[in-house]
Design an enzyme around this catalytic site. Structure first.
Site, mmCIF file in Angstrom:
data_model
loop_
_atom_site.group_PDB
_atom_site.id
_atom_site.type_symbol
_atom_site.label_atom_id
_atom_site.label_comp_id
_atom_site.label_asym_id
_atom_site.label_seq_id
_atom_site.Cartn_x
_atom_site.Cartn_y
_atom_site.Cartn_z
ATOM 1 N N ASP A 154 0.835 -1.205 0.000
ATOM 2 C CA ASP A 154 0.000 0.000 0.000
ATOM 3 C C ASP A 154 0.863 1.246 0.000
ATOM 4 O O ASP A 154 0.370 2.355 0.241
ATOM 5 C CB ASP A 154 -0.934 -0.002 1.216
ATOM 6 C CG ASP A 154 -0.160 -0.060 2.524
ATOM 7 O OD1 ASP A 154 1.070 -0.260 2.461
ATOM 8 O OD2 ASP A 154 -0.775 0.089 3.586
ATOM 9 N N LYS A 155 2.171 1.074 -0.226
ATOM 10 C CA LYS A 155 3.089 2.216 -0.264
ATOM 11 C C LYS A 155 3.287 2.684 -1.696
ATOM 12 O O LYS A 155 3.254 1.896 -2.648
ATOM 13 C CB LYS A 155 4.435 1.816 0.343
ATOM 14 C CG LYS A 155 4.341 1.313 1.774
ATOM 15 C CD LYS A 155 3.785 2.363 2.709
ATOM 16 C CE LYS A 155 3.732 1.853 4.141
ATOM 17 N NZ LYS A 155 3.130 2.832 5.039
ATOM 18 N N THR A 156 3.503 3.990 -1.845
ATOM 19 C CA THR A 156 3.747 4.537 -3.182
ATOM 20 C C THR A 156 5.232 4.769 -3.379
ATOM 21 O O THR A 156 5.990 4.842 -2.435
ATOM 22 C CB THR A 156 2.999 5.859 -3.326
ATOM 23 O OG1 THR A 156 3.398 6.759 -2.285
ATOM 24 C CG2 THR A 156 1.498 5.655 -3.258
#
Length: 426
Positions: free
Chosen positions: A424-426
């Site tokens: 869920d990290k960019t």
């Protein structure tokens, strides 16, 4: 911030039923009676602070955890059951039983028993080594020290294993939390503290937890005598949800996830904090998510089992063909020679019975098609790989003097085989 106190609903119910006003003392007595009735309800999860005998009487779990698979009494039967789930081991066990029947076996049972026992012993020693490491890890966790507030004395250091539901614990900065606790007091004037939940959800960013305003003013001497009662949900594995209430000094306070410190978290950027244990041991949310220790099989094990099934089907096919040819030979050629070559005593005196014995005899004679030595080689390779991982200097972290540790010797070939990454990290 903490939620405001509300009046005990038990008194309002009593007023509405009687239709008359009652004094505050009578309302409090009714509330106390209701509370005692709720205590007797075994379905209600109730905790009384600083009352360890209450949690013992209700059979709440101790704070001892165990992630090992075996004990001294269960190792032999359970390990043998697990090993015979391998198709090759089960096949050679059946083969050994067939070789004990003299009518169908021309080979000594020792030829099968020795390699089978060798495989079982090597695998058993390796599994025992892995489980001993788990026991050592469990003992290290269970013997960690934490501070328990009790009586009129200051906090005393006790092992995690001795913590019980209802104990009031004192945490210092960077301390791991020994059990699921309701936060009572912190060094922050606003009742805030910060926790790291990396062992729960992998998140390294700090999360904020807070106390109730009326409780945060208590010091350690007051907490020794804290007699609040907590009623909440039963143990479950939901990490981000908690519902309960604290009943203390005639007031009822609502509790949610922001008031709870979970086992496995680490207290950060907070000088000290106090909390009362709500769930302990295997009833904590961390252990509820762990589940039962499973006997994992790697992709290589699954492939080997599939190959052995194919080999075994091929072996059965050859044995059937040999039995059919033997039956044909008995009916056509040998039947004309019975006057000169009679059947041997204790052997079937018909072609079909002889063909059935020949079927099992060929299974024994062709047993070398199944490579039992392959399992021995794989076990040695896995054990060697785990040692190489432990000795790898490139994975040694010098600041903490911490080398890499292979916690199991059965999953080494799965390392690095990553197909998908979800983030869920960019």
């Amino acid at each position: 911030m903490a939620m405001a106190a509300v009046e005990d609903p038990g008194a309002d119910d009593h007023k509405s039923e009687s239709g008359v006003l009652v004094t505050e003392s009578v309302a409090n007595s009714v509330a106390a009676t209701d509370g005692e009735a709720e205590d007797d309800d075994p379905t209600q999860w109730t905790i009384k602070a600083n009352n360890l005998q209450y949690s013992i009487d209700r059979n709440y779990a101790t704070n001892v955890i165990s992630t090992s698979r075996y004990t001294l009494l269960t190792f032999l039967p359970v390990n043998l059951f697990v090993q015979f789930k391998r198709i090759a081991n089960f096949y050679f066990l059946c083969l050994l039983i067939l070789q004990l029947i003299p009518q169908i076996s021309s080979l000594s049972p020792i030829t099968t028993a020795v390699p089978l026992i060798l495989v079982l012993v090597i695998s058993g020693v390796k599994d025992a080594y892995d489980d001993i490491k788990r026991h050592q890890s469990d003992n290290g966790v269970n013997n960690r020290k934490t501070f328990v507030v009790s009586g009129d004395r200051n906090s005393t250091g006790v092992p995690w294993r001795d913590v019980r539901v209802g104990s009031v614990l004192r945490l210092g900065n960077n301390d791991f939390i020994a059990a699921d606790m309701m936060l009572l007091s912190t060094s922050d004037s606003n009742g805030l503290c910060y926790v790291e939940t990396a062992e729960l959800d992998g998140e390294t960013n700090l999360k904020v937890r807070q106390t109730l305003d009326d409780v945060n003013v208590l010091d350690e001497v007051d907490l020794c005598k804290f007699d609040g009662k907590i009623q909440c949900e039963s143990p479950n594995n939901v990490l981000d949800k908690f519902e309960g209430k604290l009943v203390w000094r005639g007031q009822t306070y609502a509790l949610d996830n922001s008031n709870i410190l979970l086992r496995g978290c680490k207290l950060r950027n907070t000088e000290w904090a106090y909390g009362v244990v709500v769930f302990a041991g295997h009833e904590t949310k961390l252990m509820q998510n762990s589940g039962v220790t499973k006997f994992k099989r790697t992709r290589l094990d699954l492939i080997m089992n599939q190959l052995l099934i194919c080999i075994f089907c091929f072996l059965i096919t050859l044995s059937i063909i040999a039995a059919i040819l033997n039956s044909v030979y008995e009916h056509t050629i040998l039947s004309d020679l019975l006057d000169y070559i009679p059947y041997i005593e204790d052997e079937p005196n018909n072609a079909n019975g002889a063909a059935a014995l020949q079927f099992f005899s060929h299974i024994i004679l062709l047993n070398t098609l199944v490579p039992i030595s392959l399992y021995v080689s794989v076990e040695f390779i896995r054990f060697g790989q785990s040692m190489v991982i432990n000795w790898d200097r490139e994975m040694y972290y010098e600041p903490l003097d911490q080398p890499a540790r292979a916690r199991t010797t059965t999953l080494n070939e799965e390392l690095g085989q990553i197909e998908y990454i979800f983030s869920d990290k960019t």
